[in-house]
Design an enzyme around this catalytic site. Structure first.
Site, PDB file in Angstrom:
ATOM      1  N   ASN A  48      -5.835  -4.607  -7.072  1.00 34.58           N
ATOM      2  CA  ASN A  48      -5.786  -6.058  -6.941  1.00 34.58           C
ATOM      3  C   ASN A  48      -5.272  -6.653  -8.244  1.00 34.58           C
ATOM      4  OD1 ASN A  48      -8.771  -5.626  -5.146  1.00 34.58           O
ATOM      5  ND2 ASN A  48      -6.863  -6.295  -4.232  1.00 34.58           N
ATOM      6  N   LYS A  64       0.832  -1.208   0.000  1.00 35.49           N
ATOM      7  CA  LYS A  64       0.000   0.000   0.000  1.00 35.49           C
ATOM      8  C   LYS A  64       0.866   1.257   0.000  1.00 35.49           C
ATOM      9  CE  LYS A  64      -4.388  -1.573   1.975  1.00 35.49           C
ATOM     10  NZ  LYS A  64      -4.209  -3.003   1.823  1.00 35.49           N
ATOM     11  N   ARG A  97      -5.169  -9.412  -9.831  1.00 34.31           N
ATOM     12  CA  ARG A  97      -5.733 -10.738 -10.071  1.00 34.31           C
ATOM     13  C   ARG A  97      -7.177 -10.589 -10.519  1.00 34.31           C
ATOM     14  NH1 ARG A  97      -9.113 -10.572  -5.830  1.00 34.31           N
ATOM     15  NH2 ARG A  97      -8.363  -9.751  -3.843  1.00 34.31           N
ATOM     16  N   HIS A 133     -15.011  -5.018   6.488  1.00 34.39           N
ATOM     17  CA  HIS A 133     -14.172  -4.779   5.310  1.00 34.39           C
ATOM     18  C   HIS A 133     -14.191  -5.949   4.324  1.00 34.39           C
ATOM     19  CE1 HIS A 133     -12.700  -1.216   7.362  1.00 34.39           C
ATOM     20  NE2 HIS A 133     -12.379  -1.961   8.389  1.00 34.39           N
ATOM     21  N   GLU A 143      -4.036   7.338   6.526  1.00 33.72           N
ATOM     22  CA  GLU A 143      -4.872   8.048   5.561  1.00 33.72           C
ATOM     23  C   GLU A 143      -5.985   8.789   6.288  1.00 33.72           C
ATOM     24  OE1 GLU A 143      -4.506   5.275   1.553  1.00 33.72           O
ATOM     25  OE2 GLU A 143      -6.308   5.135   2.798  1.00 33.72           O
TER      26      GLU A 143
END
Length: 660
Positions: free
Chosen positions: A293, A119, A295, A238, A203
């Site tokens: 992501n 990240k 994938r 989440h 963040e």
């Protein structure tokens, strides 16, 4: 240049392995399934052309074992490996290992996986590429003092996130500066345990945003396009629950801006294949990069249904060196698609993951259901609790929601509790149908007992259970032929509650009475198959789905899934241990591993105190005392395997002080 691929190893399990195998066969490829000891008879193993055992049931010994997977590919002379999602799909070491073994990794390069898997580093790359990002801190200096200083500069509320993480692990929402230091410590510990890295980013927290992602696709010829968006705002802890395409919040102009930003993100890391760029969108329609992501996503079917594109077929085509078959101008979005994830979990018990045997599995008519389920399958604790995805398409959103609600009603999985009724309640709620869909949707609109479903069976359902037991077991047809109606006693047990009933057969009908409540119902059996029955009462007919295994009945009447036991010939005293959280014994809630024992033998404990923590289905579960007393621990230690309902500790009553 075209690359010759003839045989593909599918390095995954469950519904995604079945989904990849299906398209691979349609495209003329041969497939190799991999399986652990727990999956020897799994559906993906049956569907592939070949199958190779790769290790024991735990994921570390099998689906996360890079050496075993490479050996299986070499053993079967495979040309390529498709990682699916989860497991090793975003593991740069695995992509490198495939390349070193002259196997084509059906996905992006290892360098792209490594960059976007962090990240911190991915956010730095996105800022450089001009992709909008949430204001925050993603620096290399990771001391607590630095993080505390940067947090105060950013302002509260603030999100603390594991740089290497996902799925909500290592993530904390902090509203007050006084709580930040402790939350950083916990996030570090959780991130280190889950991902092997305690690196964090900070963040600014967006309150009630929408979680909207863009599907991108790139080939080896320099072409990169986007295929519209998916709205994944309905989440619990989440984890996505319901996804849809297109988003009801996004207009044409915003879709283009977000799509262009996603393409820029993909180009910034030299992307190849299918990928998803996730954004948070605030109420002012400002969007911010969340993560990429690298994938195929779990929710990719909704994009397929509104674009008419088979994304797995495109993955295979790109892996063969072919250019993308369509340009950006060729992509159109038609209608609306919604997907619901069917999890082995019980919303009525705080979404506790569930295990057990599938006694009946039936898909809905005229509906796409991606799954890896079969009747008599054992749902174990070793893997993620997601069992299936139910997906529908319609011309508009409301029709799609209505169709999906009915499809879930028709979908029957008996033997293991699922979130099916919770999903139905969301889809029919006023908030969902009015598009009030943000990431706090469940806490705002669905965190109620009514939405979670009935916690105990109604008298009507117990009466129906009585009839089903009566027609299956000891009350045979000849017993009903007496000229004088007789009351036959029957005792039912559900969730630790015993109900005493009588049943009388009279003039083609059954009269059921409850001894405790004095309730009475007159019921007649219209028709019956081994797994369905049409029941008549109160001038109405009801379709009931059920499965009977000896004295256990698994039943779904549309209000919930219940396990009811026929205990007529068992002792009348309460059966201690059937509900481990309601008795003095503290028992394992399912098969799993003891992570920690929180108290020493003989320690004082109060009701609500956590005595032990166990892990099952990738989640930690606290085992709490329901009464106060003294802890008497079993011989178990941290790291030990436990079976469902195995006693972990016993709460003994405190001794009364003796008189002087």
């Amino acid at each position: 240049m075209t690359t010759l691929i003839r045989k593909i190893v599918v390095a995954n399990r469950g519904e995604i392995a079945c989904r990849i195998i299906r398209t691979a066969h349609e495209q003329g490829f041969f497939t190799v399934a991999l399986y652990s000891d727990a999956d020897a008879n799994a559906l993906h193993v049956r569907q592939a052309d070949e199958a190779v055992r790769i290790g024991a049931a735990d994921a570390a010994s099998s689906y996360l074992n890079i050496d075993s997977i490479i050996r299986a590919a070499k053993l079967t002379n495979a040309d390529a490996v498709h990682p699916g999602y989860g497991f090793l799909s975003e593991n740069a070491d695995f992509a490198n290992a495939c390349e070193a073994a002259n196997l084509i990794f059906i996905g992006p390069s290892a360098s792209a996986i490594e960059l976007m898997g962090s990240k911190r580093l991915s956010k730095l790359a996105m800022i450089k590429a001009g992709v909008p990002c949430v204001p925050g801190y993603q620096g290399a200096e990771q001391s607590n003092a630095t993080l505390l200083q940067k947090a105060n500069e950013i302002g509260f509320p603030i999100m603390v996130k594991a740089s290497a993480g996902g799925g909500g692990k290592g993530m904390r929402l902090v509203h007050d500066a006084a709580d930040l230091a402790s939350q950083i410590t916990m996030a570090r510990s959780e991130a280190l345990n889950a991902f092997g890295s305690d690196e964090l980013i900070l963040e600014r927290a967006l309150i009630s945003p929408r979680h909207i992602e863009i599907q991108v696709f790139a080939d080896n010829k320099g072409n990169t396009i986007y295929l519209g968006e998916r709205d994944c705002s309905i989440q619990r802890r989440h984890q996505k629950v319901i996804e849809e395409a297109p988003s009801p919040f996004i207009d044409t102009e915003l879709r283009k801006r977000m799509g262009d930003a996603a393409v820029n993100a993909a180009k910034a890391c030299g992307y190849r294949g299918a990928g998803t760029v996730e954004f948070l969108v605030d109420e002012d329609r400002q969007f911010y990069f969340l993560e990429m992501n690298t994938r195929l996503q779990v929710e990719h079917p909704v994009t397929e249904m509104v674009t008419g594109i088979d994304l797995v077929a495109w993955q295979l085509s790109v892996a063969c060196g072919e250019p993308l078959p369509l340009s950006q101008n060729d992509i159109t979005i038609t209608g609306h698609a919604i997907e619901a994830r069917l999890y082995a979990e019980d919303p009525r018990e705080d979404f506790m993951p569930q295990t057990g045997n599938v006694h009946c599995w039936r898909e809905a008519d005229n509906t796409r259901t991606d799954h890896g389920i079969y009747t008599n399958q054992k749902v174990s604790t070793h893997y993620d609790p997601m069992l299936a995805k139910v997906i529908v398409w319609a011309e508009n959103r409301n029709t799609a929601a209505r169709k999906l609600s009915r499809a879930l009603y028709q979908t029957q999985l008996l033997g293991v509790n699922t979130n099916k009724h919770f999903l139905q309640n969301i889809l029919t709620s006023t908030a969902f149908l009015s598009s009030e869909v943000t990431t706090d949707f469940i806490s705002k609109y669905a965190d109620t007992d009514e939405m979670r479903g009935a916690s105990s069976p109604s008298f009507a359902l117990l009466a129906i259970a009585t009839i089903l037991f009566s027609t299956q077991h000891e009350i045979r047809a000849e017993k009903w032929e007496n000229t004088t109606p007789l009351d036959y006693p029957i005792k039912l047990l559900c969730d630790g509650e015993t109900t005493l009933l009588t049943v009388t057969h009279q003039s083609g009908q059954f009269v059921v009475r409850c001894k405790q409540t004095k309730q009475q119902a007159t019921i007649y059996l219209v028709s019956q198959t081994p797994n369905t029955a049409v029941i008549g009462f109160d001038n109405r007919r009801h379709l009931i789905s059920y499965a009977i295994k000896q004295n256990s009945l698994f039943i779904d009447d549309g209000s919930g899934h219940f396990h009811i036991e026929q205990v007529t010939h068992q002792p009348t005293q309460p059966l201690l241990g059937d509900d481990p959280q309601q008795c003095t014994d503290i028992c394992a809630v399912m098969d799993g591993v003891i992570v920690a024992l929180m108290l020493e033998n003989g320690a004082d404990v109060k009701a609500g105190d956590t005595v032990a923590i166990m892990e099952a289905m990738k989640m930690e579960h606290p085992l709490k005392a329901k009464t106060s007393g003294l802890v008497s621990l079993s011989t178990l230690r941290a790291g030990d395997q436990v079976k469902s309902k195995q006693v972990i500790a016993t709460i003994l009553p405190n001794k009364e002080p003796s008189d002087a």
